[in-house]
Structure formats: structure tokens, C-alpha cells
Write an enzyme that holds these catalytic residues in place. Structure first.
Site, PDB file in Angstrom:
ATOM      1  N   ASN A 180       0.791  -1.230   0.000  1.00 59.97           N
ATOM      2  CA  ASN A 180       0.000   0.000   0.000  1.00 59.97           C
ATOM      3  C   ASN A 180       0.826   1.285   0.000  1.00 59.97           C
ATOM      4  OD1 ASN A 180      -2.484   1.706   0.765  1.00 59.97           O
ATOM      5  ND2 ASN A 180      -1.048   2.047   2.445  1.00 59.97           N
ATOM      6  N   TYR A 232       3.170   9.532 -11.411  1.00 58.90           N
ATOM      7  CA  TYR A 232       2.231   8.858 -10.501  1.00 58.90           C
ATOM      8  C   TYR A 232       1.281   7.935 -11.263  1.00 58.90           C
ATOM      9  CZ  TYR A 232      -1.227   8.013  -6.866  1.00 58.90           C
ATOM     10  OH  TYR A 232      -2.088   7.395  -5.992  1.00 58.90           O
ATOM     11  N   LYS A 291       1.075   3.642 -11.355  1.00 61.66           N
ATOM     12  CA  LYS A 291      -0.103   2.821 -11.046  1.00 61.66           C
ATOM     13  C   LYS A 291      -0.481   1.932 -12.242  1.00 61.66           C
ATOM     14  CE  LYS A 291      -0.522   4.303  -6.803  1.00 61.66           C
ATOM     15  NZ  LYS A 291      -0.177   3.431  -5.676  1.00 61.66           N
TER      16      LYS A 291
HETATM   17  P1  NAD Z   1      -0.649   8.789   2.875  1.00 61.40           P
HETATM   18  O1  NAD Z   1       0.338   9.784   2.407  1.00 61.40           O
HETATM   19  O2  NAD Z   1      -1.600   9.144   3.969  1.00 61.40           O
HETATM   20  O3  NAD Z   1       0.099   7.430   3.310  1.00 61.40           O
HETATM   21  C1  NAD Z   1       1.162   6.926   2.548  1.00 61.40           C
HETATM   22  C2  NAD Z   1       1.819   5.800   3.312  1.00 61.40           C
HETATM   23  O4  NAD Z   1       2.929   5.347   2.542  1.00 61.40           O
HETATM   24  C3  NAD Z   1       2.349   6.235   4.670  1.00 61.40           C
HETATM   25  O5  NAD Z   1       2.115   5.232   5.629  1.00 61.40           O
HETATM   26  C4  NAD Z   1       3.858   6.368   4.428  1.00 61.40           C
HETATM   27  O6  NAD Z   1       4.641   6.066   5.585  1.00 61.40           O
HETATM   28  C5  NAD Z   1       4.087   5.329   3.342  1.00 61.40           C
HETATM   29  N1  NAD Z   1       5.273   5.667   2.584  1.00 61.40           N
HETATM   30  C6  NAD Z   1       5.468   6.730   1.769  1.00 61.40           C
HETATM   31  N2  NAD Z   1       6.731   6.729   1.315  1.00 61.40           N
HETATM   32  C7  NAD Z   1       7.344   5.640   1.852  1.00 61.40           C
HETATM   33  C8  NAD Z   1       8.653   5.087   1.775  1.00 61.40           C
HETATM   34  N3  NAD Z   1       9.612   5.660   1.039  1.00 61.40           N
HETATM   35  N4  NAD Z   1       8.906   3.957   2.457  1.00 61.40           N
HETATM   36  C9  NAD Z   1       7.967   3.354   3.203  1.00 61.40           C
HETATM   37  N5  NAD Z   1       6.715   3.828   3.336  1.00 61.40           N
HETATM   38  C10 NAD Z   1       6.423   4.961   2.666  1.00 61.40           C
HETATM   39  O7  NAD Z   1      -1.416   8.358   1.565  1.00 61.40           O
HETATM   40  P2  NAD Z   1      -2.669   7.406   1.272  1.00 61.40           P
HETATM   41  O8  NAD Z   1      -3.639   8.238   0.551  1.00 61.40           O
HETATM   42  O9  NAD Z   1      -3.092   6.648   2.460  1.00 61.40           O
HETATM   43  O10 NAD Z   1      -1.985   6.443   0.194  1.00 61.40           O
HETATM   44  C11 NAD Z   1      -1.918   5.045   0.322  1.00 61.40           C
HETATM   45  C12 NAD Z   1      -1.955   4.431  -1.055  1.00 61.40           C
HETATM   46  O11 NAD Z   1      -3.197   4.773  -1.672  1.00 61.40           O
HETATM   47  C13 NAD Z   1      -0.862   4.923  -1.997  1.00 61.40           C
HETATM   48  O12 NAD Z   1      -0.338   3.830  -2.726  1.00 61.40           O
HETATM   49  C14 NAD Z   1      -1.602   5.865  -2.929  1.00 61.40           C
HETATM   50  O13 NAD Z   1      -0.993   5.960  -4.185  1.00 61.40           O
HETATM   51  C15 NAD Z   1      -2.960   5.225  -2.986  1.00 61.40           C
HETATM   52  N6  NAD Z   1      -4.074   6.090  -3.413  1.00 61.40           N
HETATM   53  C16 NAD Z   1      -4.499   7.126  -2.645  1.00 61.40           C
HETATM   54  C17 NAD Z   1      -5.568   7.911  -3.093  1.00 61.40           C
HETATM   55  C18 NAD Z   1      -6.098   9.073  -2.288  1.00 61.40           C
HETATM   56  O14 NAD Z   1      -6.940   9.828  -2.823  1.00 61.40           O
HETATM   57  N7  NAD Z   1      -5.706   9.237  -1.056  1.00 61.40           N
HETATM   58  C19 NAD Z   1      -6.182   7.634  -4.321  1.00 61.40           C
HETATM   59  C20 NAD Z   1      -5.717   6.562  -5.077  1.00 61.40           C
HETATM   60  C21 NAD Z   1      -4.666   5.793  -4.611  1.00 61.40           C
END
Ligand code: NAD
Length: 245
Positions: free
Chosen positions: A88, A153, A157
Site C-alpha cells: 500500500n 504517478y 499505477k
Molecule cells: P498517505 O500519504 O496518507 O500514506 C502513505 C503511506 O505510505 C504512509 O504510511 C507512508 O509512511 C508510506 N510511505 C510513503 N513513502 C514511503 C517510503 N519511502 N517507504 C515506506 N513507506 C512509505 O497516503 P494514502 O492516501 O493513504 O496512500 C496510500 C496508497 O493509496 C498509496 O499507494 C496511494 O498511491 C494510494 N491512493 C491514494 C488515493 C487518495 O486519494 N488518497 C487515491 C488513489 C490511490
């Protein structure tokens, strides 16, 4: 739904990942949450003190195969096996193609794609020995439609979807299912970092009339990890309220 199973959740310290961790714990799993720093891992573990016998935290560099192997073996030693990997962790980008540096492009690809490859390989080796497992990756709706800036980005994906579709076929013979969940606009820190115009434009057009909550995504993660999804592999499940970019 996951009683007796063990899960590893990368990016489990906040946002969607933390919600997956909580949902898995609430459904009986043992969980290892992975974060980028000890401080953020400890902070997340503090919020989960009621589950302290079934949860642990680690912070390996997810792009380093040796560190990941050591961390996953530590999880297996503590809980006995690894049944579920939630890939994730991820970072987004909004940079214009005209301003993108190679460093930034590679940083997005490293965590969003290379880390998925490294963690999946380490988990699959353990799952094969055990006779099976489940791997789920966080994709995105932009992995289908692209987005108008930050090209690394959506490209990352699309790559995740490619890994899922290919590995589901390669690993099926070993009893390992591989799927993805593709969230739409979801209320996390990542949302706060996107340009407001982009978020407003997308939210206004979401047919279900709201942005997603982390729990909406975690519920799909729960179903796919459970035995109820035992005949589902190679699927990218959209959890986006029918949003389109
Ligand atoms: P967030 O920024 O709240 O959390 C991201 C997480 O990834 C955190 O726990 C962080 O510690 C971890 N992370 C980031 N860089 C890292 C690294 N170098 N090493 C280890 N861990 C790392 O974001 P989120 O929205 O919870 O995102 C989680 C996933 O959901 C991601 O893959 C993101 O692409 C995807 N996503 C999010 C959305 C959205 O709208 N929030 C939409 C589509 C996909």
C-alpha cells in the site's frame, strides 16, 4: 473474516494503510505494519495498544531486498506464517512534465513500483513454501485514466496493474492470489497534498456524491484478503464512487 491469518501492510502508519491495519485487526488477523520511520511506526502502534499481542511494527527500506527479506522473516518468526501482503505504501506527484527531474521521477517509481516488486517477491517466496497466500496492491483510478500533471504517478499505477495481472497468472499455480484495489479520491494526507482545483473538480463529478473514506478502501482489502474471494485473482477493483478524472 481473517481469524488466525497474518498480514503485512506497507505504508500502514496512516491514511488508507492504517485503516487496512485496523480493519484486519478487527477481523482477527495478526498484523505487521510497515512505515518509513521508527517514529511514525511507534505513533501508529500507540493508537493500536488494545491489539498489542497481535500487532508489530517495522521500518525496512522497501526497495532493499535484503532489508525486506529480514523484516518479513521477523514477521514469520513472530506470528508463524505470512498469509496476506498489502502493498500500500505510495507517494503522489503533481509536477508538470516541463519541470520533472529524473530524481523525482525515480523517487515515485521506487516506492510505487520497485517496492511492490521487492515486497511481492519476498512474500511470494514465503507463501509458496506455505502453500499459498494473498497479495493486494493499492493502485489508483488514475491507473486507468491518467491525470493531467505528475505523470510519474499514474505511470506508476499502470505499472502496478501490470504487475498484478502478470503475477496473478504466474503465481496461481502456487496458490497465491494477486489483486489490486484502485481507490478514487480518498480522504488522507495524500489528498491534502494535491492541488485544490484538482480535488474540487474531481469531487464535484463523483456520482456517489462524496470522496471516499479510508474505510471504504479497507473494506475492499478485507474482502479480497478473505476466503470469500478465493476464486478472484488478477482483478483491479475500483473503489471510487464511479469517479472519472
Ligand atoms: P498517505 O500519504 O496518507 O500514506 C502513505 C503511506 O505510505 C504512509 O504510511 C507512508 O509512511 C508510506 N510511505 C510513503 N513513502 C514511503 C517510503 N519511502 N517507504 C515506506 N513507506 C512509505 O497516503 P494514502 O492516501 O493513504 O496512500 C496510500 C496508497 O493509496 C498509496 O499507494 C496511494 O498511491 C494510494 N491512493 C491514494 C488515493 C487518495 O486519494 N488518497 C487515491 C488513489 C490511490
Amino acid at each position: 473474516m481473517l481469524k488466525g491469518k497474518t498480514a503485512i501492510v506497507t505504508g500502514g502508519t496512516r491514511g488508507i494503510g492504517f485503516s487496512i491495519v485496523k480493519t484486519y485487526l478487527d477481523n482477527g488477523a495478526n498484523v505487521a505494519l510497515l512505515g518509513s520511520r521508527k517514529e511514525s511506526v511507534d505513533k501508529a502502534l500507540d493508537k493500536l495498544s488494545e491489539y498489542k499481542d497481535r500487532v508489530m511494527g517495522l521500518w525496512p527500506n522497501l526497495t532493499d531486498p535484503e532489508e525486506v527479506k529480514t523484516a518479513f522473516e521477523e514477521v514469520r518468526d513472530r506470528f508463524g506464517r505470512i498469509d496476506i501482503l498489502a502493498n500500500n505504501a505510495g507517494i503522489s506527484s503533481k509536477t508538470s512534465i516541463y519541470d520533472f527531474t529524473l530524481d523525482e521521477f525515480e523517487k515515485v517509481m521506487d516506492i510505487n513500483v520497485t517496492a511492490v516488486f521487492v515486497c511481492t517477491q519476498a512474500a511470494a517466496r514465503i507463501m509458496k513454501e506455505q502453500g499459498g497466500g494473498v497479495i493486494i496492491c493499492t493502485s489508483s483510478m488514475v491507473g486507468e485514466y491518467g491525470q493531467p500533471s505528475g505523470c510519474a504517478y499514474p505511470a506508476s499505477k499502470f505499472a502496478v496493474n501490470g504487475l498484478v495481472k502478470s503475477l496473478s497468472r504466474e503465481l496461481a499455480k502456487d496458490g497465491i492470489r494477486v489483486n489490486a484495489v484502485a481507490p478514487g479520491v480518498t480522504r488522507t494526507d495524500m489528498l491534502a497534498n494535491l492541488p485544490k482545483e484538482m480535488v474540487d473538480r474531481v469531487s464535484a463529478g463523483i456520482p456517489l456524491g462524496r470522496v471516499g473514506e479510508p474505510e471504504d478502501i479497507a473494506n475492499a482489502y478485507l474482502f479480497l484478503a478473505s476466503d470469500m474471494a478465493s476464486y478472484i485473482t488478477g482483478l483491479v477493483v475500483k473503489v471510487d464512487g464511479a469517479a472519472r478524472t
